[in-house]
Each structure stands twice: as C-alpha cells, then as structure tokens.
Design a protein around this motif. Structure first.
Motif, PDB file in Angstrom:
ATOM      1  N   LEU A  25       0.836  -1.205   0.000  1.00 28.28           N
ATOM      2  CA  LEU A  25       0.000   0.000   0.000  1.00 28.28           C
ATOM      3  C   LEU A  25       0.876   1.263   0.000  1.00 28.28           C
ATOM      4  CD1 LEU A  25      -2.834   1.234   0.048  1.00 28.28           C
ATOM      5  CD2 LEU A  25      -2.771   1.124   2.538  1.00 28.28           C
ATOM      6  N   TYR A  43      -8.361   2.620   0.289  1.00 28.76           N
ATOM      7  CA  TYR A  43      -7.886   2.136   1.583  1.00 28.76           C
ATOM      8  C   TYR A  43      -8.490   3.041   2.654  1.00 28.76           C
ATOM      9  CZ  TYR A  43      -4.599   5.965   2.475  1.00 28.76           C
ATOM     10  OH  TYR A  43      -4.053   7.191   2.734  1.00 28.76           O
ATOM     11  N   ALA A  44      -8.419   2.608   3.905  1.00 24.05           N
ATOM     12  CA  ALA A  44      -8.912   3.470   4.983  1.00 24.05           C
ATOM     13  C   ALA A  44      -8.020   3.376   6.217  1.00 24.05           C
ATOM     14  CB  ALA A  44     -10.361   3.129   5.338  1.00 24.05           C
ATOM     15  N   CYS A  45      -7.918   2.175   6.830  1.00 23.98           N
ATOM     16  CA  CYS A  45      -7.317   2.119   8.170  1.00 23.98           C
ATOM     17  C   CYS A  45      -5.803   1.984   8.178  1.00 23.98           C
ATOM     18  CB  CYS A  45      -7.941   0.955   8.946  1.00 23.98           C
ATOM     19  SG  CYS A  45      -7.398  -0.678   8.361  1.00 23.98           S
ATOM     20  N   ARG A  46      -5.238   1.321   7.207  1.00 24.68           N
ATOM     21  CA  ARG A  46      -3.797   1.030   7.108  1.00 24.68           C
ATOM     22  C   ARG A  46      -3.278   0.092   8.194  1.00 24.68           C
ATOM     23  NH1 ARG A  46      -0.222   6.178   4.963  1.00 24.68           N
ATOM     24  NH2 ARG A  46       1.280   4.648   4.251  1.00 24.68           N
ATOM     25  N   GLY A  48      -4.978  -3.115   8.861  1.00 21.59           N
ATOM     26  CA  GLY A  48      -5.555  -4.455   8.755  1.00 21.59           C
ATOM     27  C   GLY A  48      -6.906  -4.610   9.421  1.00 21.59           C
ATOM     28  N   MET A  49      -7.671  -3.549   9.503  1.00 24.27           N
ATOM     29  CA  MET A  49      -8.984  -3.662  10.156  1.00 24.27           C
ATOM     30  C   MET A  49     -10.160  -3.429   9.229  1.00 24.27           C
ATOM     31  SD  MET A  49      -8.322  -1.888  13.811  1.00 24.27           S
ATOM     32  CE  MET A  49      -9.981  -2.146  14.361  1.00 24.27           C
ATOM     33  N   CYS A  50     -10.010  -2.519   8.254  1.00 19.65           N
ATOM     34  CA  CYS A  50     -11.198  -2.107   7.489  1.00 19.65           C
ATOM     35  C   CYS A  50     -11.499  -3.025   6.314  1.00 19.65           C
ATOM     36  CB  CYS A  50     -11.030  -0.676   7.000  1.00 19.65           C
ATOM     37  SG  CYS A  50      -9.817  -0.503   5.674  1.00 19.65           S
ATOM     38  N   GLY A  51     -10.492  -3.704   5.798  1.00 18.36           N
ATOM     39  CA  GLY A  51     -10.701  -4.640   4.689  1.00 18.36           C
ATOM     40  C   GLY A  51     -10.837  -3.975   3.330  1.00 18.36           C
ATOM     41  N   SER A  52     -10.452  -2.705   3.202  1.00 15.39           N
ATOM     42  CA  SER A  52     -10.716  -2.017   1.931  1.00 15.39           C
ATOM     43  C   SER A  52      -9.523  -1.976   0.971  1.00 15.39           C
ATOM     44  CB  SER A  52     -11.192  -0.584   2.207  1.00 15.39           C
ATOM     45  OG  SER A  52     -10.155   0.155   2.805  1.00 15.39           O
ATOM     46  N   CYS A  53      -8.361  -2.461   1.371  1.00 15.17           N
ATOM     47  CA  CYS A  53      -7.153  -2.225   0.567  1.00 15.17           C
ATOM     48  C   CYS A  53      -6.721  -3.434  -0.250  1.00 15.17           C
ATOM     49  CB  CYS A  53      -6.000  -1.810   1.478  1.00 15.17           C
ATOM     50  SG  CYS A  53      -5.483  -3.157   2.570  1.00 15.17           S
ATOM     51  N   CYS A  65      -2.094  -3.279   2.919  1.00 11.35           N
ATOM     52  CA  CYS A  65      -1.536  -2.477   4.016  1.00 11.35           C
ATOM     53  C   CYS A  65      -0.707  -3.313   4.977  1.00 11.35           C
ATOM     54  CB  CYS A  65      -2.634  -1.732   4.778  1.00 11.35           C
ATOM     55  SG  CYS A  65      -3.697  -2.795   5.785  1.00 11.35           S
TER      56      CYS A  65
HETATM   57  S1  FES Z   1      -6.331  -0.288   4.746  1.00 13.93           S
HETATM   58 FE1  FES Z   1      -7.726  -1.235   6.153  1.00 13.93          FE
HETATM   59  S2  FES Z   1      -7.271  -3.341   5.990  1.00 13.93           S
HETATM   60 FE2  FES Z   1      -5.779  -2.405   4.724  1.00 13.93          FE
END
Ligand code: FES
Ligand code: SF4
Ligand code: SF4
Length: 231
Positions: A25, A43-46, A48-53, A65
C-alpha cells in the motif's frame, strides 16, 4: 524497484524507491502522491482492520496495508492489479456490491429474538457453538478469499467463501432466530454445495480464517436439517 500497475486493459510501469518495512500500500500511495495523482485505489485504516485495501499482488490477492514489499517483490519487481472476480470501477478500485449483496443473499444479518427489555443473553465461551462462531467471526470483508476462489470465477452466482463463512458464524449463534431460513438460503445450487473444497480461500485469508471449514460445517448442518425434515 519497478512496479507495473494494471490500469484498464494495459499496464503502466513506475519506478518506486525501496525503504525498510515498506508495504505494498505504501508503494501505491507513493505512485499516486508523487508520480501520478490520477491513480485510483481504495484504503482506509492502514492497520488491517477495514478490509478495503485488497488488491492482486503478483497475481495473488492480498491485503496491501499488511503485505511487506520484501516478502513479495521478485527481482525488485512488483505487479499490482485490482482484485479478481469483481467488476473494476477504475484502476485498482473494484465494485464490492455483488460481494456484499451475496452476504445478504446468504442471510448474513443477525436476527435477534430478544427485546431491549431483556437481559444480556449468556453464551458460555467454552460452549461448542460459541467456539465455532468465534472461530469464523473475525472476517473484515476484504474480498481476498472471494478473489482467490475459482468457483466464483466459473459461477458468478456462487455465494462465495466470505458470505458462507458469515452464514456459518450466525448458524452457530444461539441467540439468532433465523437459522432455518439461513440454511435454506445457503443450500441452493449457488450455495455451500457448489464449493469444491480446494482451500484457496483459506490459504489466502489474511485473518487466518477457514471459510473452507465453515462451508463444510454448513454442508453438514444442511444435511442434518434435511434428514430431520426441517428443510
Ligand atoms: S487499509 Fe484497512 S485493511 Fe488495509
Ligand atoms: S474452498 Fe470453496 S469457497 Fe474456498 S476457494 Fe475453494 S471452492 Fe472457493
Ligand atoms: S474470510 Fe478472510 S479473506 Fe474472506 S473476506 Fe473475510 S477476512 Fe477477507
């Protein structure tokens, strides 16, 4: 490092400096911020929590990420593309709607039977259903398993590993009132019986869940319900 990024039908190549602890990322962010501001990604959280990347990295679906470049770069070379098995909106961004629509089709929403007047429902942590539910509950909805699954590729109707894993979590939730309806929803042609158990989803899940095991559990639960005359 040379980085090839899939944009539509073509690839574009960028030169990105390496640094310690660099994630995939970080590489995508560098390209967008320094080399080409028009690159689209999500991406959002960086952490490993949001699942968007999630993206394809050297043709393997991964959460970017938490994927270090040192682990995946081959000969100082990296290829990055949008997640497989989902429609591409632009560059590295896929449309997750069908992925989450399938959660709804698998009845992946909790159906409570209590009201706010009731006390907390005690579910002993040592009970078998609680342990089975706990083992599958940490899904972050990243779509990595979905991109890894060849049955999804061959049969776009197939509910897929994440939605079925979610259904299994709720089938084991003793507080839930939608068990039979859910088993019916996952027992059709595009449900748990379509899974070929070739474990790509489980091998790739970044949260180390086992959708394959969850789907096997659903198959057993459906068979039992049929034998008992409930389905
Ligand atoms: S940016 Fe959230 S899990 Fe990777
Ligand atoms: S085990 Fe089932 S859900 Fe997982 S990748 Fe294989 S076919 Fe897909
Ligand atoms: S089961 Fe694992 S790979 Fe699949 S969406 Fe959930 S966290 Fe991601």
């Amino acid at each position: 490092m040379k980085v090839r990024v899939k944009r539509g039908a073509a690839y574009e190549q960028f030169e990105v400096p390496r640094h310690p602890s660099q994630t995939v990322l970080d590489v995508v962010i560098y390209i967008q911020r320094v080399l080409d501001p028009s690159l689209a990604y999500r991406y959002a959280c960086r952490v490993g929590m949001c699942g968007s990347c999630a993206m394809m990295v050297n043709d393997v679906p991964r959460w970017t990420c938490r994927t270090h470049v040192d682990r995946v770069a081959k000969d100082d070379f990296l290829t990055i593309g949008p997640l497989r098995n989902l429609p591409v909106i632009r560059d590295l961004v896929v449309d997750m709607r069908e992925f989450f629509d399938k959660w709804a089709r698998a009845k992946g929403d909790f159906r409570g039977r209590q009201t706010k007047e009731d006390d907390f429902a005690p579910v002993p942590p040592s009970s078998e259903p609680r342990q089975l539910a706990d083992a599958a509950i940490e899904c972050i909805g990243c779509g990595v398993c979905y991109a890894a699954c060849d049955v999804v590729k061959w049969n776009p109707d197939y509910l897929g590993p994440a939605a079925l894993n979610r259904a299994w979590t709720l089938v084991n939730d003793v507080r839930d009132a939608g068990r039979l309806e859910r088993l019916r929803a996952v027992s059709g042609d595009a449900g748990c019986h379509a899974c070929h158990s070739h474990v790509s989803c489980t091998e790739r899940c970044p949260k180390k869940l086992s959708p394959t095991g969850s789907i096997a559990g659903l198959k057993r639960a459906v068979a039992k319900a049929v034998v008992q005359g409930d389905l």
